[in-house]
Design an enzyme around this catalytic site. Structure first.
Site, PDB file in Angstrom:
ATOM      1  N   SER A  29       0.843  -1.201   0.000  1.00  0.00           N
ATOM      2  CA  SER A  29       0.000   0.000   0.000  1.00  0.00           C
ATOM      3  C   SER A  29       0.877   1.249   0.000  1.00  0.00           C
ATOM      4  CB  SER A  29      -0.937  -0.023   1.215  1.00  0.00           C
ATOM      5  OG  SER A  29      -1.939   0.953   1.080  1.00  0.00           O
ATOM      6  N   ASN A  30       0.361   2.379   0.431  1.00  0.00           N
ATOM      7  CA  ASN A  30       1.104   3.649   0.446  1.00  0.00           C
ATOM      8  C   ASN A  30       0.531   4.545   1.551  1.00  0.00           C
ATOM      9  OD1 ASN A  30      -1.030   5.466  -0.693  1.00  0.00           O
ATOM     10  ND2 ASN A  30      -0.948   3.896  -2.282  1.00  0.00           N
ATOM     11  N   PRO A  31       1.175   5.694   1.819  1.00  0.00           N
ATOM     12  CA  PRO A  31       0.773   6.483   3.010  1.00  0.00           C
ATOM     13  C   PRO A  31      -0.451   7.393   2.837  1.00  0.00           C
ATOM     14  CG  PRO A  31       3.044   6.978   2.305  1.00  0.00           C
ATOM     15  CD  PRO A  31       2.400   6.225   1.199  1.00  0.00           C
ATOM     16  N   SER A  32      -1.220   7.274   1.782  1.00  0.00           N
ATOM     17  CA  SER A  32      -2.368   8.187   1.607  1.00  0.00           C
ATOM     18  C   SER A  32      -3.377   8.012   2.750  1.00  0.00           C
ATOM     19  CB  SER A  32      -3.048   7.913   0.268  1.00  0.00           C
ATOM     20  OG  SER A  32      -4.249   8.663   0.189  1.00  0.00           O
ATOM     21  N   ALA A  81      -4.456   7.357  -4.295  1.00  0.00           N
ATOM     22  CA  ALA A  81      -3.125   6.829  -4.592  1.00  0.00           C
ATOM     23  C   ALA A  81      -3.307   5.323  -4.833  1.00  0.00           C
ATOM     24  CB  ALA A  81      -2.177   7.100  -3.430  1.00  0.00           C
TER      25      ALA A  81
END
Ligand code: PMT
Length: 210
Positions: A25-28, A92
């Site tokens: 995943s990512n930090p959004s 994102a």
């Protein structure tokens, strides 16, 4: 009188599971997308909001659909869009997912040190028949990359977001962005709250659709 528009907005990250307890995943956090949904609803537009896994309260007068993966987000967006709607893609989205998701938690000994990945669909690029507004989260060559994505995805505008800057990008309550248009025009905005940025995006969409 102002034309009432239908906004479809994506927000947050997507999660791409490799087993039931692990994902890419990512930090959004979804803050930017939630702000756009709030600003569009406040301006009197109809809003369908497709949210990845985030812990934020749904803005008033917004229809919310919760999703987890990029493929779920794609299906929800296809279901939500209407001819001539405005699609604002702040999410994102993970570009890749593990080729296989194991049905049970993998033991350390069962895990390879190489994860085979396959491409996820490009939601923004695939959607047709809407006025499309993208975001470009970049760490270098910000405006060039934004311009390239604007052309490649056939967008009416892209919001260039330098995520290396303090108080801009992932997780912050403020943002500093540049609106980039397909003809090369650029409109830099000062650093302001994400809600104020969202208000400017909604106004830009109203102008594009007028
Ligand atoms: O959520 P916050 O914590 O508030 O953070 C806000 C943000 C940094 C996530 C936001 O401002 C932002 O920049 N969003 C876009 C992030 C991004 O991943 O951009 P991209 O350059 O990878 O993708 C370009 C565009 O295509 C985006 O509009 C994206 O939503 C869309 N896309 C990308 C890949 C894909 N498979 N499908 C898509 O629709």
């Amino acid at each position: 009188m102002k034309k009432r528009l239908h906004f479809v907005i994506t927000a947050g990250p997507t999660r791409e599971f490799l087993d039931p307890v692990r994902f890419l995943s990512n930090p959004s956090t979804g803050k930017m997308g939630f702000a756009v949904a709030r600003a569009a609803a406040r301006a009197g537009h109809d809003v369908t909001f497709v949210a990845g896994p985030v812990a934020l309260k749904t803005p008033r007068d917004v229809k919310r659909v919760d999703v987890v993966s990029a493929r779920e987000m794609f299906a929800a967006v296809k279901e939500a869009v209407t001819p001539g709607c405005v699609f604002v893609a702040t999410a994102a989205v993970a570009d890749w997912r593990p080729a296989v998701c194991a049905g049970k938690k993998l033991k350390k000994t069962e895990m390879s040190n190489v994860i085979k990945l396959v491409r996820n669909p490009d939601i923004l690029k695939s959607i047709e028949g809407c006025v499309k507004i993208g975001f470009a989260a970049e760490t270098n060559d910000v405006l060039e990359e934004a311009q390239r994505k604007c052309r490649e995805k056939n967008l009416a505008m892209i919001v260039a977001n330098d995520v290396t800057e303090k108080g801009a990008g992932f997780g912050s309550d403020t943002n500093r962005v540049v609106f980039v248009y397909p003809d090369g025009r650029k409109e830099p905005l000062k650093k302001m709250s994400k809600l104020a940025v969202a208000g400017r995006i909604v106004r830009a969409c109203e102008n594009i659709c007028s």
